[in-house]
Design a protein around this motif. Structure first.
Motif, short mmCIF file in Angstrom:
data_model
loop_
_atom_site.label_atom_id
_atom_site.label_comp_id
_atom_site.label_asym_id
_atom_site.label_seq_id
_atom_site.Cartn_x
_atom_site.Cartn_y
_atom_site.Cartn_z
N CYS A 115 7.77 0.92 12.61
CA CYS A 115 6.74 0.04 12.05
C CYS A 115 7.18 -1.41 11.90
CB CYS A 115 6.27 0.59 10.71
SG CYS A 115 7.61 0.82 9.58
N LEU B 294 0.92 9.45 6.61
CA LEU B 294 0.17 8.20 6.74
C LEU B 294 -0.34 7.99 8.16
CD1 LEU B 294 -0.80 5.53 5.55
CD2 LEU B 294 1.48 4.58 6.00
N HIS B 295 0.57 8.05 9.13
CA HIS B 295 0.23 7.70 10.51
C HIS B 295 0.71 8.78 11.48
CE1 HIS B 295 0.46 3.25 9.18
NE2 HIS B 295 -0.80 3.48 9.48
N ARG C 101 -4.52 -5.57 4.51
CA ARG C 101 -3.63 -5.85 5.63
C ARG C 101 -4.31 -6.65 6.74
NH1 ARG C 101 0.56 -1.60 7.43
NH2 ARG C 101 1.20 -3.60 8.30
N PHE D 81 5.41 -4.82 8.42
CA PHE D 81 5.13 -3.64 9.26
C PHE D 81 4.21 -4.03 10.42
CE2 PHE D 81 5.79 -1.77 4.89
CZ PHE D 81 7.10 -1.38 5.13
N GLY E 149 0.32 2.16 13.90
CA GLY E 149 1.21 3.29 13.63
C GLY E 149 0.59 4.62 14.00
N GLU F 199 3.99 -3.29 13.44
CA GLU F 199 3.49 -2.28 14.38
C GLU F 199 2.01 -1.98 14.17
OE1 GLU F 199 4.98 2.01 15.72
OE2 GLU F 199 4.52 1.97 13.60
N ASP F 200 1.55 -2.11 12.92
CA ASP F 200 0.18 -1.66 12.62
C ASP F 200 -0.90 -2.64 13.06
OD1 ASP F 200 0.93 0.76 11.46
OD2 ASP F 200 1.52 -0.28 9.63
N GLN G 52 0.86 -1.19 0.00
CA GLN G 52 0.00 0.00 0.00
C GLN G 52 0.89 1.24 0.00
OE1 GLN G 52 -3.38 0.42 0.26
NE2 GLN G 52 -3.82 -1.79 0.26
N ASP H 283 2.51 -5.99 2.92
CA ASP H 283 2.92 -5.07 3.97
C ASP H 283 3.18 -5.74 5.32
OD1 ASP H 283 2.87 -2.37 2.80
OD2 ASP H 283 0.78 -2.83 2.35
N ARG I 174 -6.43 5.65 7.90
CA ARG I 174 -6.51 4.26 8.34
C ARG I 174 -7.28 4.07 9.65
NH1 ARG I 174 -2.14 1.55 5.88
NH2 ARG I 174 -2.00 2.39 3.78
N ALA J 80 8.41 1.70 0.76
CA ALA J 80 7.10 1.10 1.04
C ALA J 80 6.35 1.91 2.10
CB ALA J 80 7.28 -0.35 1.49
N GLU J 81 6.81 3.13 2.35
CA GLU J 81 6.19 4.07 3.30
C GLU J 81 6.32 3.59 4.75
OE1 GLU J 81 2.46 5.52 1.78
OE2 GLU J 81 2.53 7.32 3.03
C1 CIR Z 1 1.05 0.72 4.47
O1 CIR Z 1 0.71 1.63 3.72
O2 CIR Z 1 0.28 0.19 5.25
C2 CIR Z 1 2.49 0.25 4.40
N1 CIR Z 1 2.95 0.34 3.06
C3 CIR Z 1 3.37 1.07 5.31
C4 CIR Z 1 3.01 0.93 6.75
C5 CIR Z 1 3.97 1.64 7.64
N2 CIR Z 1 3.55 1.52 8.98
C6 CIR Z 1 3.93 2.32 9.94
O3 CIR Z 1 4.67 3.25 9.74
N3 CIR Z 1 3.44 2.09 11.16
#
Ligand code: CIR
Length: 262
Positions: free
Chosen positions: A251, A163-164, A89, A67, A118, A69-70, A21, A64, A134, A245-246
């Motif tokens: 994360c 993003l977060h 996810r 990552f 995140g 943490e999410d 994502q 993803d 999110r 990958a952001e």
């Molecule tokens: C996403 O968009 O979910 C992943 N590509 C990146 C998630 C990064 N997560 C974070 O910094 N906690």
């Protein structure tokens, strides 16, 4: 005094990472083999900083999944399995929850709530939660209901352009935060000492504090100099493929205290 025992729960990089994502970052080619090497070095650094690194196998159908943490929040009293905002996810959650069940009771967040880990910054007994693309208002309310019996307050935080919440602000020591003021209002965190990222390093606010050490991407030398000048023990690492990958440094792990567990 007994030393703190910490677990860092991580997951190996998915073969499908290139199909991750992306929300605020443009898609560019990702070298998965290089991402894996960077992730190994990240795990080695966490181990060198005293963490017991527990590695889950890659989920090759979940781009993803590195990552972690999410998909969960870990507190001393319990853990919460989140319901990620990106549908792609949601398949990552069960295996992390199952791994965490060794150390904590794991409580779910029920639909229609969505919440990414995140977005949750814990400062003492207060959970600051980013109102991001999110993490929905329902998700934040569901989290507040889950944690209230354990004495945690939840404060929703508006975000702009990232993003977060932890893209915009992270804790780097007991009394100091690293903040990107373009993305979150620093006044939200009155009472904390705040270091603003260097102006030309937009993505520089994500740092991972482990005890008194700070794990930090090597891509932000000017902000790193600010952390050094503050007397912090900074350990830099190359996470360039994961940044495409952001993601960054918080994360890729769930770090928690297991001092009281066998
Ligand atoms: C996403 O968009 O979910 C992943 N590509 C990146 C998630 C990064 N997560 C974070 O910094 N906690």
């Amino acid at each position: 005094m007994n030393a703190v025992r910490r677990v860092a729960l991580v997951r190996d990089v998915s073969a499908a990472l290139e199909r991750c994502q992306l929300t605020h970052v443009e898609r560019t080619a990702i070298d998965v083999a290089r991402a894996r090497r960077q992730h190994h070095a990240y795990c080695d650094l966490l181990a060198a900083l005293g963490c017991d690194v527990v590695r889950l196998p890659a989920l090759d159908l979940s781009p993803d999944a590195v990552f972690v943490e999410d998909v969960a929040l870990v507190f001393d009293e319990m853990a919460i399995a989140t319901r990620p905002g990106a549908e792609s996810r949601r398949g990552e959650v069960a295996s992390v929850a199952q791994a965490l069940a060794r150390w904590r009771d794991v409580l779910p967040l029920d639909p229609p709530a969505t919440l990414d880990g995140g977005d949750v910054l814990r400062l003492g007994r207060t959970l600051y939660v980013g109102r991001s693309s999110r993490s929905s208002a329902d998700g934040i309310a569901a989290l507040a209901r889950r944690v209230a019996p354990f004495g945690y307050d939840v404060v929703p935080v508006p975000l702009h352009g990232c993003l977060h919440l932890k893209s915009a602000v992270t804790r780097v020591s007991d009394d100091t935060l690293l903040v990107q003021p373009a993305w979150v209002d620093p006044a939200t965190f009155d009472g904390w000492h705040r270091i603003a990222v260097a102006e030309d390093e937009a993505h520089a606010a994500n740092a991972l504090a482990i005890g008194t050490a700070v794990v930090y991407p090597d891509a932000f030398p000017r902000t790193r100099a600010l952390l050094d000048a503050h007397g912090l023990d900074v350990h830099t690492i190359d996470v360039s493929e994961l940044q495409k990958a952001e993601g960054a440094v918080t994360c890729c792990s769930l770090v928690f205290d297991v001092s009281g567990w066998s």
